[in-house]
Design a protein around this motif. Structure first.
Motif, PDB file in Angstrom:
ATOM      1  N   LEU A 281     -74.029 -22.311  55.951  1.00  0.00           N
ATOM      2  CA  LEU A 281     -73.528 -21.251  55.073  1.00  0.00           C
ATOM      3  C   LEU A 281     -72.029 -21.074  55.224  1.00  0.00           C
ATOM      4  CD1 LEU A 281     -76.301 -18.540  55.389  1.00  0.00           C
ATOM      5  CD2 LEU A 281     -75.800 -20.044  53.462  1.00  0.00           C
TER       6      LEU A 281
ATOM      7  N   LEU B 294     -70.366 -23.778  53.460  1.00  0.00           N
ATOM      8  CA  LEU B 294     -70.454 -23.564  52.017  1.00  0.00           C
ATOM      9  C   LEU B 294     -69.414 -22.562  51.561  1.00  0.00           C
ATOM     10  CD1 LEU B 294     -72.054 -24.050  49.400  1.00  0.00           C
ATOM     11  CD2 LEU B 294     -73.463 -22.106  50.015  1.00  0.00           C
TER      12      LEU B 294
ATOM     13  N   LEU C   4     -66.732 -13.995  53.213  1.00  0.00           N
ATOM     14  CA  LEU C   4     -67.937 -14.496  52.552  1.00  0.00           C
ATOM     15  C   LEU C   4     -68.930 -15.040  53.574  1.00  0.00           C
ATOM     16  CD1 LEU C   4     -69.370 -14.983  49.895  1.00  0.00           C
ATOM     17  CD2 LEU C   4     -68.329 -17.234  49.807  1.00  0.00           C
TER      18      LEU C   4
ATOM     19  N   LEU D 191     -72.757 -13.779  54.050  1.00  0.00           N
ATOM     20  CA  LEU D 191     -73.906 -14.680  53.977  1.00  0.00           C
ATOM     21  C   LEU D 191     -74.703 -14.655  55.279  1.00  0.00           C
ATOM     22  CD1 LEU D 191     -72.495 -17.757  52.058  1.00  0.00           C
ATOM     23  CD2 LEU D 191     -73.971 -15.962  51.224  1.00  0.00           C
TER      24      LEU D 191
ATOM     25  N   MET E 196     -76.816 -11.604  55.363  1.00  0.00           N
ATOM     26  CA  MET E 196     -78.024 -11.752  54.545  1.00  0.00           C
ATOM     27  C   MET E 196     -79.053 -12.636  55.244  1.00  0.00           C
ATOM     28  SD  MET E 196     -76.938 -12.078  50.609  1.00  0.00           S
ATOM     29  CE  MET E 196     -78.387 -11.356  49.911  1.00  0.00           C
ATOM     30  N   LEU E 197     -78.548 -13.717  55.830  1.00  0.00           N
ATOM     31  CA  LEU E 197     -79.470 -14.618  56.533  1.00  0.00           C
ATOM     32  C   LEU E 197     -80.206 -13.867  57.624  1.00  0.00           C
ATOM     33  CD1 LEU E 197     -80.492 -17.504  56.921  1.00  0.00           C
ATOM     34  CD2 LEU E 197     -78.616 -17.880  58.515  1.00  0.00           C
TER      35      LEU E 197
ATOM     36  N   MET F 299     -80.855 -10.629  57.685  1.00  0.00           N
ATOM     37  CA  MET F 299     -81.862  -9.736  57.086  1.00  0.00           C
ATOM     38  C   MET F 299     -83.112 -10.510  56.717  1.00  0.00           C
ATOM     39  SD  MET F 299     -79.662  -7.254  54.657  1.00  0.00           S
ATOM     40  CE  MET F 299     -80.986  -6.137  54.290  1.00  0.00           C
TER      41      MET F 299
END
Lengths: 669, 221
Positions: B107, B110, B134, B138, B141-142, B144
């Motif tokens: 991530l 990316l 960013l 990310l 989120m990963l 979560m």
């Protein structure tokens, strides 16, 4: 300019009536709403007639409605004027019929608001001069008629009809939207003038024609998109069925003409082959289903499919002639198609109103349970007989006049240079001849079983004549059918400016021809005189009656019905609807309906009765619609799982979507 | 000077990403909260540095808010909640730390590719900041997605917010109103999530969200 304002105010008034109908007290609302609709439609009919006879210059009315900054354009050219006439004539008479028929409605407020909105939507489609107004009107028409189809939603059959109808209507509207979008994109605007410019590219024009054939065809009932008609038309109240079958399908015909003859410019010859082949098949499929159907209203809906096929054959011929620069023949085919549009709207409304009267009088729609209604509903029986004769194309009624013109157009097809068309058109002509004959058989069967013979059920035996409003409406329709059949000349003269505007040619002016004959090409070739035929039939009938009564007996004799030599007192011994259709079913059944007859003959000594079971399937439904339904169901089942994910599952979906998008961006550059 | 400013900003933002990685593999709940406090401290330092470099005093306010709320108030109250719930010693199950870390590295790569390419003509300081921000978003989120415990999910959400604030601070001329509203939204989210935690606990005797899924009786993952 004036006419546009007047029609628009009529549309606004109809929408007003739709709102008013909700507010009025339930008891009296029905009659009041129908009277209001009758008055408004009659006024709009008058305006449309004036505009048809006296076309105005192109001067569209621009109103600051619709898309911001663009405005909405409205214009009534001769084509719009003709269709406005058809719609409002049908609307006015349906409203007149509704004054009486509406009193039998259980929940009138499920129908009334949508009825007025339906009429308004159809008028809006016709007067719109841009894609926006056209589509808005089209959707009003579709949705309000859908609401009326499911007005008696307690029956599962009606709910299914509504579902099939709304699916097909949405699909059709989508294709029209794409068609407009393609043209608007190429032409740089949504007004019809810009769309005409957008059709300059032949490739785009061909794609648009295909889309419109699907979109308008699905509304009109062109095979194989006709499956919703026999489901939805019978489900609505009868006057609405009459409007949907007789008038709404004509709005779809208008949409097709507007695109194929106006917006898309010069046609390519192969377009007409597509249309002619499709419509020939439509006519045969529709009429075959009608011959075996026992539900009176479904039978009428199938016959609508057949008549739409006939109309589209005429339009396809007109396209073929126009593409090859034979304007006089194009005008002949086009006039025949428009004349049939008018005629079909008259007799199909009449027949649906008659079916409604039978439904009110006896409570039955299944002709297997009717019979002998001619004694119990004598006036309805006369009107229905007239309608059946008109739709079976018997002279001197109007169905014959327009179908005769259609065959005149088919007979001049050898002037076309393309071999494909030279071979196709006679074949379709033969198909039309077959369908006309089968149509007559279907209506002889429907009328004979329902109105003649002895009652097959207590309901039929106890049926009563309907109210005067309904009878008046049917009487006017029959009178119009007779008028258009006996004097087709004035009607064709009124259609002449439409044909000139759309195909650039014209047929001879009929009012200049002696003895009120109709001459489609020139006096040396063929002519038809409806008045002469009518006079001859009337005179010979009167004469033979006089002779019989003079030389034989005055008394009316009653004798037992002849029953093939087996005197049987029970009404069950009569011909039934399915026994009447049996020869046709034997001939066409295997191919057309996958019909299977199984005879269950008990062994000697066994006391149970023998039975004959007939299983028939709709092949088009099985081949085209079942696979689609299966795929949709399978996808829906898969998607259903998404409804039951965990919180983490949903988060993962969002996360995966985000990462996927970022990944795309990363790779793209 | 500008070189130093860039290097320090780089260092701090990189530290933030590193802290996110630590969050990703830390399975002990109390440890998780401590690391989150570190995360917030790094954010405050980073924003403070940006304030000094950009000469914009209102960013100091942002830094102070971040420090006060995210590094002190929220971790302390989270720890107190956990003590009251008696789950401060519990361990969250993370399936496959190695895979998760590899995913996290992917991530970050990316976000670097996307951001560095998208902001080609921007100020290099802002560029680095945005790319790291960013990555932090990310990774949050990963986290979560991979966690089951509601507390860890809250922490993942908060670290995601930290990434947003880092991005906001990096862009020049961000008005104060935006930062204040972001802060408010965090506070409200915290309150809502706190109540949510107690409610879950009341009903299910656990803050493992798996219990909710079990209760619904629907399919498990």
């Amino acid at each position: 300019m004036k006419a546009e304002v007047a029609i628009l105010s009529g549309i606004v008034a109809l929408f007003g009536v739709a709102i008013l109908s909700v507010l009025l007290p339930s008891k009296r609302a029905s009659a009041q709403v129908y009277v209001l609709c009758l008055v408004i439609c009659a006024a709009m009919f008058g305006i449309a007639t004036v505009r048809l006879l006296d076309p105005a210059a192109y001067e569209p009315l621009v109103l600051p409605l619709g898309l911001p900054g663009v405005g909405a354009l409205f214009h009534i050219d001769s084509l719009s004027a003709f269709f406005l006439l058809v719609i409002n004539l049908g609307g006015a008479l349906a409203s007149l019929y509704g004054i009486g028929y509406g009193a039998h409605e259980h929940e009138p407020k499920r129908v009334l608001p949508f009825y007025a909105a339906f009429l308004a939507g159809m008028n809006l489609v016709i007067i719109a001069e841009d894609a926006y107004g056209f589509l808005i009107g089209w959707e009003f028409m579709s949705l309000s008629s859908w609401a009326m189809v499911i007005s008696s939603h307690h029956e599962a059959e009606n709910r299914r009809a509504g579902f099939v109808y709304i699916s097909m209507a949405s699909f059709g509207a989508l294709t029209l939207l794409i068609a407009f979008g393609l043209l608007a994109n190429a032409g740089g605007g949504v007004g019809f003038a810009a769309l005409r410019a957008g059709a300059a590219d032949t490739q785009i024009a061909s794609i648009v024609l295909g889309l419109v054939t699907i979109g308008a065809g699905s509304k009109a009932g062109l095979a194989p998109l006709h499956v919703w008609l026999p489901l939805a038309h019978p489900a609505a109240p009868s006057h609405v069925s009459g409007l949907m079958s007789g008038v709404m399908t004509k709005v779809a015909v208008y949409a097709f003409i507007r695109f194929a003859f106006d917006l898309l410019g010069a046609p390519a010859p192969w377009w007409s082959m597509l249309i002619i082949a499709l419509s020939g098949a439509t006519a045969i499929i529709g009429v075959l289903q009608a011959t075996i159907e026992s539900d009176l209203k479904r039978l009428l809906a199938y016959s609508t499919v057949e008549n739409i096929g006939v109309v589209f054959v005429g339009l396809g011929l007109a396209l073929a002639f126009k593409a090859n620069n034979v304007p006089w023949a194009a005008a002949l085919a086009f006039s025949a198609a428009l004349f049939h549009v008018l005629n079909h709207s008259l007799f199909k409304s009449l027949l649906f109103f008659g079916a409604g009267a039978v439904l009110v009088g006896s409570g039955e729609r299944n002709i297997e349970k009717l019979g002998g209604l001619i004694h119990r509903m004598p006036q309805t029986a006369i009107f229905m007989l007239g309608g059946c004769m008109a739709i079976s194309a018997l002279p001197p009624l109007n169905g014959f006049a327009s179908e005769w013109l259609m065959f005149q157009a088919i007979l001049v097809s050898p002037v076309l240079p393309q071999w494909g068309l030279k071979l196709l058109i006679p074949a379709v002509g033969a198909a039309l001849a077959l369908s006309a004959a089968l149509c007559a058989a279907a209506f002889i069967r429907a009328y004979g079983i329902a109105f003649l013979g002895r009652p097959r059920s207590p309901q039929a035996a106890n049926s009563n004549e309907v109210d005067r409003w309904s009878l008046a409406s049917m009487a006017i329709l029959l009178a119009l059918c007779l008028f258009a059949g006996v004097l087709p000349g004035p009607v064709l003269d009124a259609l002449s400016p439409v044909a000139r505007a759309m195909v650039g040619g014209k047929i001879p002016i009929q009012s200049s021809i002696d003895w009120l004959s109709v001459v489609p090409i020139d006096e040396g070739r063929s002519s038809y005189n409806g008045l002469l035929v009518f006079t001859f039939i009337a005179l010979s009938a009167l004469l033979s009656k006089q002779i019989i009564h003079r030389f034989a007996s005055h008394a009316t004799r009653r004798s037992p019905a002849w029953d093939c030599g087996f005197p049987n007192a029970a009404p069950d011994g009569q011909y039934t609807a399915s026994s009447f259709a049996q020869p046709l079913r034997r001939v066409f059944g295997r191919q057309a309906f996958a019909a299977q007859e199984t005879v269950d003959m008990p062994a000697p000594g066994d006391m149970r009765p023998a039975s004959l079971r007939i299983v028939m399937r709709d092949r088009i439904w099985d081949a085209l619609y079942e696979p689609v339904a299966t795929v949709v169901n399978r996808i829906a089942d898969q998607l259903n799982r998404v409804h039951y994910l965990t919180i983490r599952g949903y988060l993962s979906l969002v996360f995966a979507a985000l990462v996927g998008l970022l990944f795309t961006v990363a790779i793209w550059a | 000077m500008s070189n130093l400013a860039f290097d320090v900003a780089h260092l701090l933002a990189g530290g933030l990403v590193l802290a996110s990685f630590i969050l990703l593999y830390q399975d002990r709940l109390s440890g998780l909260i401590h690391v989150f406090a570190l995360h917030a401290c790094l954010l405050a330092l980073s924003v403070g540095w940006q304030a000094w470099v950009q000469q914009s005093p209102h960013l100091y306010l942002t830094a102070v808010i971040a420090l006060a709320f995210k590094a002190i108030v929220i971790p302390v109250s989270l720890l107190r909640i956990m003590r009251r719930l008696g789950i401060h010693r519990s361990i969250d199950i993370i399936g496959g730390v190695g895979t998760t870390m590899l995913l996290g590295i992917g991530l970050v790569a990316l976000s670097m590719v996307v951001m560095l390419r998208a902001t080609e003509f921007a100020d290099p300081l802002a560029r680095e900041d945005l790319a790291f921000a960013l990555s932090v978003v990310l990774l949050g989120m990963l986290m979560m997605v991979t966690r089951r415990n509601a507390v860890s999910q809250v922490i993942g959400f908060m670290s995601l917010e930290n990434g947003l604030i880092l991005a906001a601070a990096g862009a020049k001329g961000m008005p104060l109103v935006v930062e204040i509203s972001v802060t408010f939204s965090i506070v409200i989210a915290f309150i809502v999530i706190g109540i949510f935690l107690f409610r879950i606990r009341e009903h299910f005797d656990t803050v493992d969200v798996q219990a909710i899924d079990d209760l619904r009786g629907e399919r498990r993952e």
